[in-house]
Design an enzyme around this catalytic site. Sequence first.
Site, PDB file in Angstrom:
ATOM      1  N   ASP A  61       0.831  -1.204   0.000  1.00  0.00           N
ATOM      2  CA  ASP A  61       0.000   0.000   0.000  1.00  0.00           C
ATOM      3  C   ASP A  61       0.864   1.253   0.000  1.00  0.00           C
ATOM      4  O   ASP A  61       2.086   1.181   0.196  1.00  0.00           O
ATOM      5  CB  ASP A  61      -0.970   0.006   1.189  1.00  0.00           C
ATOM      6  CG  ASP A  61      -0.320  -0.422   2.499  1.00  0.00           C
ATOM      7  OD1 ASP A  61       0.933  -0.422   2.584  1.00  0.00           O
ATOM      8  OD2 ASP A  61      -1.052  -0.745   3.446  1.00  0.00           O
ATOM      9  N   ASN A 120      -7.823  -2.499  13.837  1.00  0.00           N
ATOM     10  CA  ASN A 120      -9.216  -2.781  13.471  1.00  0.00           C
ATOM     11  C   ASN A 120      -9.333  -4.020  12.586  1.00  0.00           C
ATOM     12  O   ASN A 120     -10.389  -4.261  12.003  1.00  0.00           O
ATOM     13  CB  ASN A 120      -9.833  -1.553  12.766  1.00  0.00           C
ATOM     14  CG  ASN A 120      -9.096  -1.185  11.483  1.00  0.00           C
ATOM     15  OD1 ASN A 120      -8.173  -1.885  11.068  1.00  0.00           O
ATOM     16  ND2 ASN A 120      -9.495  -0.090  10.864  1.00  0.00           N
ATOM     17  N   HIS A 122      -7.503  -4.588   9.844  1.00  0.00           N
ATOM     18  CA  HIS A 122      -7.181  -4.405   8.423  1.00  0.00           C
ATOM     19  C   HIS A 122      -5.890  -5.139   8.067  1.00  0.00           C
ATOM     20  O   HIS A 122      -5.031  -5.367   8.915  1.00  0.00           O
ATOM     21  CB  HIS A 122      -7.127  -2.923   8.030  1.00  0.00           C
ATOM     22  CG  HIS A 122      -5.947  -2.136   8.503  1.00  0.00           C
ATOM     23  ND1 HIS A 122      -5.984  -0.768   8.676  1.00  0.00           N
ATOM     24  CD2 HIS A 122      -4.683  -2.496   8.832  1.00  0.00           C
ATOM     25  CE1 HIS A 122      -4.807  -0.345   9.080  1.00  0.00           C
ATOM     26  NE2 HIS A 122      -3.992  -1.360   9.190  1.00  0.00           N
TER      27      HIS A 122
HETATM   28  P1  PGA Z   1       2.182  -1.657  12.577  1.00  0.00           P
HETATM   29  O1  PGA Z   1       1.022  -1.563  11.522  1.00  0.00           O
HETATM   30  O2  PGA Z   1       3.152  -2.699  12.080  1.00  0.00           O
HETATM   31  O3  PGA Z   1       2.789  -0.295  12.585  1.00  0.00           O
HETATM   32  O4  PGA Z   1       1.562  -2.054  13.886  1.00  0.00           O
HETATM   33  C1  PGA Z   1       0.403  -2.700  11.023  1.00  0.00           C
HETATM   34  C2  PGA Z   1      -0.789  -2.323  10.186  1.00  0.00           C
HETATM   35  O5  PGA Z   1      -1.498  -1.346  10.518  1.00  0.00           O
HETATM   36  O6  PGA Z   1      -1.054  -3.008   9.196  1.00  0.00           O
END
Ligand code: PGA
Length: 219
Positions: A61, A120, A122
């Site tokens: 992304d 959440n 995702h």
């Molecule tokens: P993080 O993010 O590795 O910074 O916890 C993961 C995500 O939101 O996919």
Amino acid sequence: MINILKSYKELSLTVADIVEHILSLPKPKLILPTGSTPIGLYKELVNRDLDWSTATTYNLDEYVDNTIQEQSYKYFMWENLFNHININEDNVFFPSDIAVWPDMDYGVGVDLCLLGIGGNGHIAFNEPGSSFESETRMVDLTKETIKDNSRFFPTIDDVPTQAVTMGLKSIMSSKKIVLMVSGEHKLNIMNVAMAGEVTESIPASILQTHNNVEVYYCD
Ligand code: PGA
């Protein structure tokens, strides 16, 4: 399917072993994440001095309309990994480059997809409610994701509100998927996603339907 590891270091080393194996395949294709979780993994991969010369990578992304270059996922990947390995830059793809969107949809032929999970549920920026059939597309970020990611920006108003993300269908086309989860604050959502109902309200729950998923968790 869920492997509990003793430390973040062990998580990084274990997933680095998996990546090292994938890199030994002919013309390996990998989907890579950003975020805080994979930083230790990328450090370890740089230290191992592996051969990436025939590898192709796709990032999951990228923000849209991001005004702070240091927070772009392209910047993150070059800083943390690509500048330090022998990858051919023509083989590095980001979904924000609209010309590569169609390529990123097949996912087929991708040997390994590495993922993190959002608070959440995702994966990539497939927010709750994303279709299990979704392909690469532009999305609006939820308030929760904007708040979570504001820790990387001067103020919450600097966090972009949109992103381009690889879709759930594209991710699921990968031959193997490894989900990295670091921190107790992610324990509950990991359990809900991996052992609860398979539902578009928890995008990561789609992983339960893949035949080659490994989850690595550390506190
Ligand atoms: P993080 O993010 O590795 O910074 O916890 C993961 C995500 O939101 O996919």
